[in-house]
Each structure stands twice: as C-alpha cells, then as structure tokens.
Scaffold this motif. Structure first.
Motif, mmCIF file in Angstrom:
data_model
loop_
_atom_site.group_PDB
_atom_site.id
_atom_site.type_symbol
_atom_site.label_atom_id
_atom_site.label_comp_id
_atom_site.label_asym_id
_atom_site.label_seq_id
_atom_site.Cartn_x
_atom_site.Cartn_y
_atom_site.Cartn_z
ATOM 1 N N THR A 137 -3.347 3.539 -1.615
ATOM 2 C CA THR A 137 -3.649 2.817 -2.856
ATOM 3 C C THR A 137 -2.863 1.513 -2.906
ATOM 4 O O THR A 137 -1.637 1.524 -2.748
ATOM 5 N N VAL B 79 3.805 10.324 0.148
ATOM 6 C CA VAL B 79 3.421 9.101 -0.565
ATOM 7 C C VAL B 79 4.689 8.437 -1.094
ATOM 8 O O VAL B 79 5.456 9.051 -1.844
ATOM 9 N N THR B 80 4.929 7.200 -0.700
ATOM 10 C CA THR B 80 6.088 6.456 -1.176
ATOM 11 C C THR B 80 5.662 5.055 -1.595
ATOM 12 O O THR B 80 4.671 4.517 -1.097
ATOM 13 N N VAL B 81 6.432 4.488 -2.521
ATOM 14 C CA VAL B 81 6.249 3.101 -2.927
ATOM 15 C C VAL B 81 7.619 2.436 -2.953
ATOM 16 O O VAL B 81 8.656 3.116 -2.961
ATOM 17 N N LEU C 65 -0.580 9.135 -7.546
ATOM 18 C CA LEU C 65 -0.920 8.059 -6.617
ATOM 19 C C LEU C 65 -1.233 8.667 -5.258
ATOM 20 O O LEU C 65 -0.521 9.572 -4.800
ATOM 21 N N VAL D 238 3.163 2.832 -12.116
ATOM 22 C CA VAL D 238 3.006 1.883 -11.014
ATOM 23 C C VAL D 238 1.755 1.067 -11.310
ATOM 24 O O VAL D 238 0.716 1.631 -11.696
ATOM 25 N N TYR E 87 -0.869 -1.487 -4.598
ATOM 26 C CA TYR E 87 -0.084 -1.576 -5.839
ATOM 27 C C TYR E 87 0.806 -2.816 -5.788
ATOM 28 O O TYR E 87 1.010 -3.418 -4.731
ATOM 29 N N THR F 297 0.839 -1.193 0.000
ATOM 30 C CA THR F 297 0.000 0.000 0.000
ATOM 31 C C THR F 297 0.872 1.240 0.000
ATOM 32 O O THR F 297 1.820 1.341 0.797
ATOM 33 N N ALA F 298 0.561 2.172 -0.891
ATOM 34 C CA ALA F 298 1.289 3.444 -0.913
ATOM 35 C C ALA F 298 1.072 4.156 0.412
ATOM 36 O O ALA F 298 -0.057 4.268 0.901
ATOM 37 N N ILE G 170 6.464 9.524 -4.563
ATOM 38 C CA ILE G 170 5.553 9.744 -5.682
ATOM 39 C C ILE G 170 4.945 11.131 -5.514
ATOM 40 O O ILE G 170 4.143 11.371 -4.607
ATOM 41 N N ALA H 16 -2.033 8.118 -1.061
ATOM 42 C CA ALA H 16 -1.709 7.222 0.050
ATOM 43 C C ALA H 16 -2.869 6.258 0.286
ATOM 44 O O ALA H 16 -4.038 6.643 0.202
#
Length: 401
Positions: free
Chosen positions: A378, A329-331, A374, A345, A380, A78-79, A370, A376
C-alpha cells in the motif's frame, strides 16, 4: 337543561374519537405503501467512510494535487516487510574520560610567580599553566651545572693522560685513573639530568635557576584551578585539573536481567535528555560485580565529542540493541500520526490521501510494525504526514462552519 348539555358533550366526544380513528388508518396505510429509507441512508453514510481500498476513514478523504503534495514535502513509500530491532533503554550520565583527565601537581614546593591559565580555558600540550619559584629546583640545576663542569675537566684530564701514556711519558695507572674519573663524571651528569627530567624541568638555560614552568600534559580544558599569585604551594598540591573532552564516557547502571544484552564491544545509541541530540558509541567496559545496594553493574560507552556538545553531568538515555525480529508489514515511523486519538497512516488514494486507522506493533524508531489496518504494497505518505494532518484538521473545521 343539564341532560341536554350532557348529550351534546357526548356527541362531540364521539365525533373526535371517530376522526382520530380515520386519521390513524390513513397514517398506517401511508407507512405500508412507502418503506422507511433509514437503513439505506445508514449504509450510504457508512459507504462514504470507505475508500477505494476498503479502508475506514477517520475524518474523510483529503484531496491534494500532485503539485500540492510536492509543495507540502510529502514523500511516498510502500508498506513492506521489514526487520525491526528491539532495544533496551537505560538511564545514564555523561562523565569525564578518566583516561584523559589529569590532576596537575607542582612536584616541587615553591612560591607562585605567575598564573597563565583560567577556568574553562582550552590549553595545548606543553603550554605553560603557571610559574613557581623553587629553591629545591635551584639546587637541582646547580648540581647539574657542577656535574657538567666536573665532566668537562675530567674529559680534558683523560685526554691528556692518554696522550702521555701513549708517548710512554706517564704510567698506565695514571691513564686508567683519569679514565675512571671521566666515566664517573658522565654518570653524575646523567643522574642530574634525569632528576630534572622527572620533575618536568629543564636545565634552566640562561634564565633563573629557580624558575619552574608547570605545563599542560596534553590538549584539554581547565576544569579546576586551585592556585593564586604569590601563594606558597606544596609539591603534592592539586593545582589544576585538565581533561581532554574530545572523548567522554556515558556511564549507565545495568540491571542483572540486562547484563546478557550489554556486552563489551557492542554498539549503543546515546540520546540527550535536555535537547535533541544522539550519537553512536561503543561499550568499552562492563563491571563484573553488582552493587550491594543497587544490584546493578556499571557500564560505560565511549563517545567522540568533537563539538563539545556532550558535557559531563548531562543526563542521557542509552539504547542497546537486544535483538531483531521480522515483521510482515512495516512503515516508516515518521508516517504515523494521531487523529481523533487514533494512530493513522495517510494512504495515497485517487486525487489525495486517506487517514487510515492502524494497530501498531513494536518500533525501533525507524520502522514500525503495522499489525492491522494496512496491507503490504500500500502506498503511503512516509514524510510530510504532519502537514497532511494539519490540512485534514482545516478541512474538518471548514465543514463544521
């Protein structure tokens, strides 16, 4: 006759013109009664490029069942907000640990009788590397043997004189003289033994007095060898170079602007340029002076090298952490792929995944910020995104045919 033909032509032309007017009226009337559907079609096409979250699709949705996702190795994350480290990357080179590198010299001149170590050989501490016949060593051992025999005689004389003195048979002066001689003989033996010890040679035992065994000072690898059988060598000849490669140094040149970041005791990640390998080490030295030509300071990172993978001379990149920053927001960096020259993504949607274009921020190799595209929370594909990209490419190729 010509006049009659001109009249017929005029009538024909008038008839064609009248027919054209009627046809134009019919067309205009039809257009008014049936509006053009083009805008609706465009809106529908545009709607087809939006998923249930409102994300824009690059090449459409990829349909995969849960079983297919598992088979492809897809792992969902999850972001979320995260902390991203900023690093400074500096070029470097692997070098020997100079604290564990020895230049072996004979310490005695002589003639080489045997060579028992080869280039690249791993040797243990105390292992014999070569044997030299030395006349100087023979004299040293002879001196020790003579001193030991004089000591034995002096001890016997002292014991006898002490007994005679206690029995009032001989004078005390004789007793004290024997004691003094015994003490001096002990000193002579100790002196001869210490000379041999400084040379790394023992008393010789029952073997030849001139035999000198040159031994490894510690566990390591033979890096250089400058000795051959029958050769006459001097006491200061550099005959072997041995280095303990269980630890090595990664040496880097630090520009003045980065000296505040590269500090002693700090952690750094060393990455090989020639192959995929990395290791974490500690900064053990930062030079206090800048080079006159390069305007950089030398620094080194100490690395453990149990598998001998970090070979001296290997070019590396050293990453030093310079700071940390929070991102909303990070992935995982492994989730980012490129589709149609855009970073995407793969967002999890109903019955599959959607390739969602994103705007990237800073990255530390593990997490990526990000900026846009995108939200937070979400879900992925954190792992297996490359497989999804491949499947998406296959679908696109199939639709083209």
């Amino acid at each position: 006759m010509n006049i009659t033909l001109n009249k017929k032509q005029a009538i024909a032309i008038a008839s064609i013109a009248a027919a054209g007017i009627v046809l134009a009226a019919l067309i205009l009337g039809t257009g008014k009664s049936n509006p053009a559907p083009a805008p609706a079609a465009k809106a529908e096409a545009h709607a087809e490029k939006k998923d249930e979250h409102g994300h824009e699709a690059v090449e459409g949705r990829l349909e995969l069942t849960a079983a297919q996702s598992r088979a492809a190795g897809v792992v969902i994350a999850t972001a979320a907000p995260g902390r991203i480290q900023t690093t400074v990357a500096l070029p470097g080179e692997i070098r020997f640990n100079e604290d564990r590198t020895a230049h072996v010299v004979p310490r005695l001149s002589g003639v080489v009788e045997a060579v028992q170590a080869d280039l690249g050989q791993l040797v243990k501490k105390g292992q014999v590397l070569a044997v030299i016949a030395s006349t100087a060593l023979s004299e040293q051992r002879s001196e020790l043997l003579s001193a030991q025999r004089r000591l034995s005689l002096a001890r016997s004389t002292y014991e006898r004189e002490e007994k005679l003195w206690r029995e009032k048979i001989s004078a005390e002066q004789d007793y004290l003289q024997a004691q003094q001689t015994w003490r001096e003989a002990e000193i002579a033996v100790q002196n001869a033994q210490q000379k041999l010890s400084a040379l790394g040679a023992g008393s010789g035992g029952k073997g030849p007095l001139n035999r000198y065994d040159i031994r490894a000072p510690f566990d390591g690898m033979v890096l250089e060898k400058h000795i051959t059988l029958g050769e006459a060598v001097k006491e200061d000849a550099n005959i072997f170079v041995i280095s303990d490669l269980s630890t090595v140094w990664a040496e880097i040149a630090v520009p003045a602007k980065d000296l505040a970041t590269v500090r002693m005791g700090g952690k750094a990640v060393v990455k090989a340029s020639a192959f995929d390998a990395s290791a974490q080490g500690t900064i053990t030295y930062v030079g206090a002076l800048l080079g006159e030509q390069t305007r950089t300071a030398k620094a080194r990172i100490s690395l453990l090298n149990p598998d001998m993978a970090w070979r001296p001379g290997l070019f590396v990149t050293v990453e030093v952490v310079s700071g940390e920053a929070d991102a909303p927001v990070t992935v995982h960096s492994t989730a980012i792929q490129t589709v149609e020259d855009k970073p995407v993504v793969f967002v999890q949607v109903k019955d599959g995944y959607q390739a969602t274009p994103v705007v990237l921020g800073r990255s530390d190799g593990k997490l990526t910020h990000i900026k846009q595209g995108l939200a937070a929370g979400t879900p992925y594909a954190a792992q297996g995104s490359f497989v999804l990209k491949s499947e998406l490419g296959k679908d696109a190729a199939g639709h083209e045919h």
